[in-house]
Design a protein around this motif. Structure first.
Motif, mmCIF file in Angstrom:
data_model
loop_
_atom_site.group_PDB
_atom_site.id
_atom_site.type_symbol
_atom_site.label_atom_id
_atom_site.label_comp_id
_atom_site.label_asym_id
_atom_site.label_seq_id
_atom_site.Cartn_x
_atom_site.Cartn_y
_atom_site.Cartn_z
ATOM 1 N N ASN A 57 53.885 20.719 37.686
ATOM 2 C CA ASN A 57 54.160 20.476 36.273
ATOM 3 C C ASN A 57 52.911 20.067 35.490
ATOM 4 O O ASN A 57 52.997 19.784 34.292
ATOM 5 C CB ASN A 57 55.226 19.387 36.125
ATOM 6 C CG ASN A 57 56.542 19.769 36.769
ATOM 7 O OD1 ASN A 57 56.928 20.934 36.750
ATOM 8 N ND2 ASN A 57 57.224 18.805 37.347
ATOM 9 N N ILE A 58 51.768 20.032 36.166
ATOM 10 C CA ILE A 58 50.516 19.586 35.546
ATOM 11 C C ILE A 58 49.571 20.764 35.420
ATOM 12 O O ILE A 58 49.479 21.609 36.310
ATOM 13 C CB ILE A 58 49.855 18.491 36.406
ATOM 14 C CG1 ILE A 58 50.750 17.258 36.476
ATOM 15 C CG2 ILE A 58 48.479 18.117 35.867
ATOM 16 C CD1 ILE A 58 50.295 16.263 37.511
ATOM 17 N N SER A 59 48.848 20.829 34.310
ATOM 18 C CA SER A 59 47.806 21.837 34.148
ATOM 19 C C SER A 59 46.659 21.247 33.341
ATOM 20 O O SER A 59 46.874 20.468 32.416
ATOM 21 C CB SER A 59 48.342 23.092 33.455
ATOM 22 O OG SER A 59 48.819 22.783 32.160
ATOM 23 N N VAL A 60 45.432 21.606 33.731
ATOM 24 C CA VAL A 60 44.244 21.245 32.956
ATOM 25 C C VAL A 60 43.953 22.413 32.032
ATOM 26 O O VAL A 60 43.589 23.499 32.480
ATOM 27 C CB VAL A 60 43.050 20.941 33.879
ATOM 28 C CG1 VAL A 60 41.795 20.687 33.061
ATOM 29 C CG2 VAL A 60 43.347 19.731 34.762
ATOM 30 N N GLU A 61 44.125 22.197 30.731
ATOM 31 C CA GLU A 61 44.005 23.271 29.755
ATOM 32 C C GLU A 61 42.556 23.566 29.383
ATOM 33 O O GLU A 61 42.212 24.686 29.021
ATOM 34 C CB GLU A 61 44.790 22.909 28.488
ATOM 35 C CG GLU A 61 46.274 22.649 28.724
ATOM 36 C CD GLU A 61 47.019 23.883 29.183
ATOM 37 O OE1 GLU A 61 46.561 24.992 28.861
ATOM 38 O OE2 GLU A 61 48.042 23.740 29.874
ATOM 39 N N GLN A 68 27.761 12.159 27.121
ATOM 40 C CA GLN A 68 28.185 10.947 27.814
ATOM 41 C C GLN A 68 29.381 11.149 28.738
ATOM 42 O O GLN A 68 29.526 10.443 29.732
ATOM 43 C CB GLN A 68 28.534 9.874 26.773
ATOM 44 C CG GLN A 68 28.833 8.507 27.330
ATOM 45 C CD GLN A 68 29.095 7.488 26.226
ATOM 46 O OE1 GLN A 68 29.100 7.831 25.052
ATOM 47 N NE2 GLN A 68 29.312 6.234 26.614
ATOM 48 N N TYR A 69 30.251 12.108 28.426
ATOM 49 C CA TYR A 69 31.520 12.221 29.133
ATOM 50 C C TYR A 69 31.762 13.609 29.716
ATOM 51 O O TYR A 69 31.223 14.611 29.253
ATOM 52 C CB TYR A 69 32.686 11.927 28.176
ATOM 53 C CG TYR A 69 32.676 10.560 27.556
ATOM 54 C CD1 TYR A 69 32.819 9.415 28.329
ATOM 55 C CD2 TYR A 69 32.547 10.411 26.172
ATOM 56 C CE1 TYR A 69 32.825 8.163 27.760
ATOM 57 C CE2 TYR A 69 32.550 9.155 25.587
ATOM 58 C CZ TYR A 69 32.688 8.030 26.383
ATOM 59 O OH TYR A 69 32.689 6.791 25.807
ATOM 60 N N THR A 70 32.645 13.621 30.739
ATOM 61 C CA THR A 70 33.351 14.822 31.158
ATOM 62 C C THR A 70 34.776 14.650 30.658
ATOM 63 O O THR A 70 35.452 13.689 31.029
ATOM 64 C CB THR A 70 33.353 14.973 32.689
ATOM 65 O OG1 THR A 70 32.010 14.968 33.164
ATOM 66 C CG2 THR A 70 34.041 16.257 33.109
ATOM 67 N N VAL A 71 35.243 15.555 29.805
ATOM 68 C CA VAL A 71 36.512 15.388 29.111
ATOM 69 C C VAL A 71 37.499 16.445 29.596
ATOM 70 O O VAL A 71 37.225 17.642 29.516
ATOM 71 C CB VAL A 71 36.331 15.503 27.581
ATOM 72 C CG1 VAL A 71 37.616 15.105 26.870
ATOM 73 C CG2 VAL A 71 35.163 14.644 27.110
ATOM 74 N N LEU A 72 38.649 15.989 30.101
ATOM 75 C CA LEU A 72 39.690 16.886 30.589
ATOM 76 C C LEU A 72 40.893 16.828 29.646
ATOM 77 O O LEU A 72 41.372 15.733 29.312
ATOM 78 C CB LEU A 72 40.140 16.484 31.996
ATOM 79 C CG LEU A 72 39.352 17.047 33.183
ATOM 80 C CD1 LEU A 72 37.885 16.629 33.115
ATOM 81 C CD2 LEU A 72 39.969 16.591 34.499
ATOM 82 N N TYR A 143 38.821 10.822 29.930
ATOM 83 C CA TYR A 143 37.369 10.813 29.886
ATOM 84 C C TYR A 143 36.821 10.217 31.186
ATOM 85 O O TYR A 143 37.278 9.170 31.636
ATOM 86 C CB TYR A 143 36.864 9.965 28.715
ATOM 87 C CG TYR A 143 37.237 10.471 27.354
ATOM 88 C CD1 TYR A 143 36.288 11.069 26.541
ATOM 89 C CD2 TYR A 143 38.537 10.324 26.858
ATOM 90 C CE1 TYR A 143 36.617 11.527 25.266
ATOM 91 C CE2 TYR A 143 38.876 10.778 25.596
ATOM 92 C CZ TYR A 143 37.915 11.376 24.808
ATOM 93 O OH TYR A 143 38.242 11.816 23.561
ATOM 94 N N PHE A 144 35.827 10.895 31.758
ATOM 95 C CA PHE A 144 35.134 10.406 32.942
ATOM 96 C C PHE A 144 33.630 10.380 32.656
ATOM 97 O O PHE A 144 33.161 10.940 31.668
ATOM 98 C CB PHE A 144 35.398 11.321 34.144
ATOM 99 C CG PHE A 144 36.821 11.291 34.635
ATOM 100 C CD1 PHE A 144 37.191 10.455 35.675
ATOM 101 C CD2 PHE A 144 37.790 12.101 34.060
ATOM 102 C CE1 PHE A 144 38.508 10.417 36.122
ATOM 103 C CE2 PHE A 144 39.098 12.083 34.494
ATOM 104 C CZ PHE A 144 39.461 11.239 35.536
#
Length: 442
Positions: A57-61, A68-72, A143-144
């Motif tokens: 049920n999860i997807s990374v769009e 500064q960030y890696t944004v998912l 955000y990572f």
């Protein structure tokens, strides 16, 4: 026939009057799939490397990189259905609580690099929770820390076996992220969903070679030279120095340190520390992040990273290394071993940790070990026993493929029979799910 012809000719006009489904992300985007859906348009292709989710049920769009960030950008669909009793009363409305755990991290370079969770938008962070309802979609942003240049494939790890709520693990994510030091601060696919207004700000470029600079020309002070300035693209070298010591006695150690560019599996260079002083030296090019493994006879291998992506004072960096001695009977936990949730499949994020064990066994040719697998006390005991056995067997097979003799490795699964903690929360009991090795001979 005339009516049919009228409808066909009028269809484009009727389409233009119909409301289009809205796509995109918001801070709170639970919407009923049958009314006002905010699903992304089906004509918008998925971004490169959307990954494989532990939960269907999860997807990374989409994935974006800023300075500064890696944004998912993540979507979750509550596919539950309401349940009713024989009289038609609702006994379960299909609602489901979700939250994101702050211990989540991105793992790249086969486990050699981890990037910590920073913040989330559109989803609460534990211990807070949010209720979602049957047939709704929730879009949120996490955000990572920014990936090192060159790391383009990575995994998201947020949960372990039998963890609470929804598991947000996603394997095999991909984002374009060149290893060159001269990389853009953001990589965006050509086509992507609409994004929230909180997209991280991207700093403007600082290098403007066509900007006139004041410089004397032909000996005439005050004239402006509009000729673009030529800048060297060759990165400078940084001298990395340090001392390798015994973590218990603090005495110097002769050790081998292998260096790799973060995001690459290929060793670029090695150096040896002096036995009398423990001092080592290594020249590395600036503009990269490097990982290393230090190993010596009679010691556990140690790994860490050196960040030379930013300027270094006087082109010199000090990095001391501590190694822990080993002896027969020692039991060591392999801290970064990753499996599919509730499965025995060994994930590539485990390779860096297992490679440390390979280095230690190569350095100590008489070393023999016993791998031990453990699960949590939750779940069926027989299934846990089988799972622990299969997991340590897969770890053993990895070591054998790396050239370690099978005769030097025993593998035993204990299931849920030897927990470290018998009571407590899911978070506290995570220590029960582990792979350890015991030194049998040295």
């Amino acid at each position: 026939m005339k009516k049919l012809l009228f409808i066909l000719l009028s269809w484009p006009l009727l389409q233009s009057c119909m409301p289009l489904p809205s796509g995109g992300y918001g801070n709170s985007s639970d919407t009923n799939s049958g009314n006002g859906s905010q699903y992304p348009s089906q004509q918008t292709p998925a971004p490169s490397g959307s990954g494989r989710s532990a939960d269907p049920n999860i997807s990374v769009e989409d994935i974006r990189l800023s300075g500064q960030y890696t944004v998912l950008y993540v979507s979750f669909i509550n596919n539950n259905s309401a349940r009713r009793d024989q009289s038609g009363r609702v006994v379960d409305d299909g609602s489901q609580e979700i939250a994101f755990h702050p211990s989540a991290r991105l793992v790249g370079a086969n486990g050699a690099r981890e990037f910590r969770f920073v913040k989330a938008e559109g989803i609460p962070v534990e211990p807070q929770r949010k209720k979602t309802y049957a047939g709704t979609r929730t879009n949120f942003v996490v955000y990572f820390e920014r990936l090192d240049p060159g790391i383009e494939s990575f995994d998201l790890f947020e949960c372990n076996d039998y963890d609470h709520l929804t598991c947000w693990n996603v394997y095999g994510l991909y984002v374009k992220n060149p290893s060159s030091a001269q990389v853009p601060t953001q990589q965006v696919p050509n086509q992507s969903p609409n994004y929230p207004s909180q997209t991280p700000s991207i700093p403007a470029p600082t290098n403007q070679p066509n900007t006139p600079t004041k410089k004397p020309k032909s000996g005439k002070v005050g004239e402006v030279d509009t000729t673009p300035q030529q800048q060297s693209t060759e990165p400078s070298s940084v001298l990395v120095v340090g001392i390798v010591r015994d973590a218990k006695t603090n005495r110097p150690i002769s050790a081998t340190i292998d260096f790799t560019v973060s995001g690459s599996n290929k060793k670029i260079d090695s150096t040896q520390s002096f036995a009398s002083t423990g001092i080592y030296r290594m020249n590395l090019k600036q503009g990269q992040v490097y990982t290393y493994v230090a190993h010596a006879k009679g010691y556990l291998a140690a790994n860490d990273f050196i960040d030379l992506s930013k300027s270094v004072v006087n082109n010199k960096l000090t990095k001391d290394i501590l190694l822990n001695p080993i002896q027969v009977g020692d039991k060591i936990t392999l801290k970064n071993i990753y499996f599919e949730v509730s499965k025995s499949d060994l994930l590539p994020a485990s390779f860096a940790e297992l490679n440390k064990l390979v280095s230690m066994m190569d350095e100590n040719q008489n070393l023999e070990i016993r791998l031990e697998g453990h699960t949590d006390i939750v779940g069926d005991p027989e299934a846990n026993q089988e799972l622990s056995e299969e997991r340590v067997i897969n770890c053993k097979e990895y070591l054998i493929k790396k050239g370690i003799s099978a005769n030097r490795i025993q593998a035993v699964g204990y299931g849920s029979t030897k927990p470290i903690i018998k009571k407590g929360t899911d978070e506290e009991r995570k220590v029960n799910r582990r792979v350890e090795f015991v030194i049998l001979k040295l």
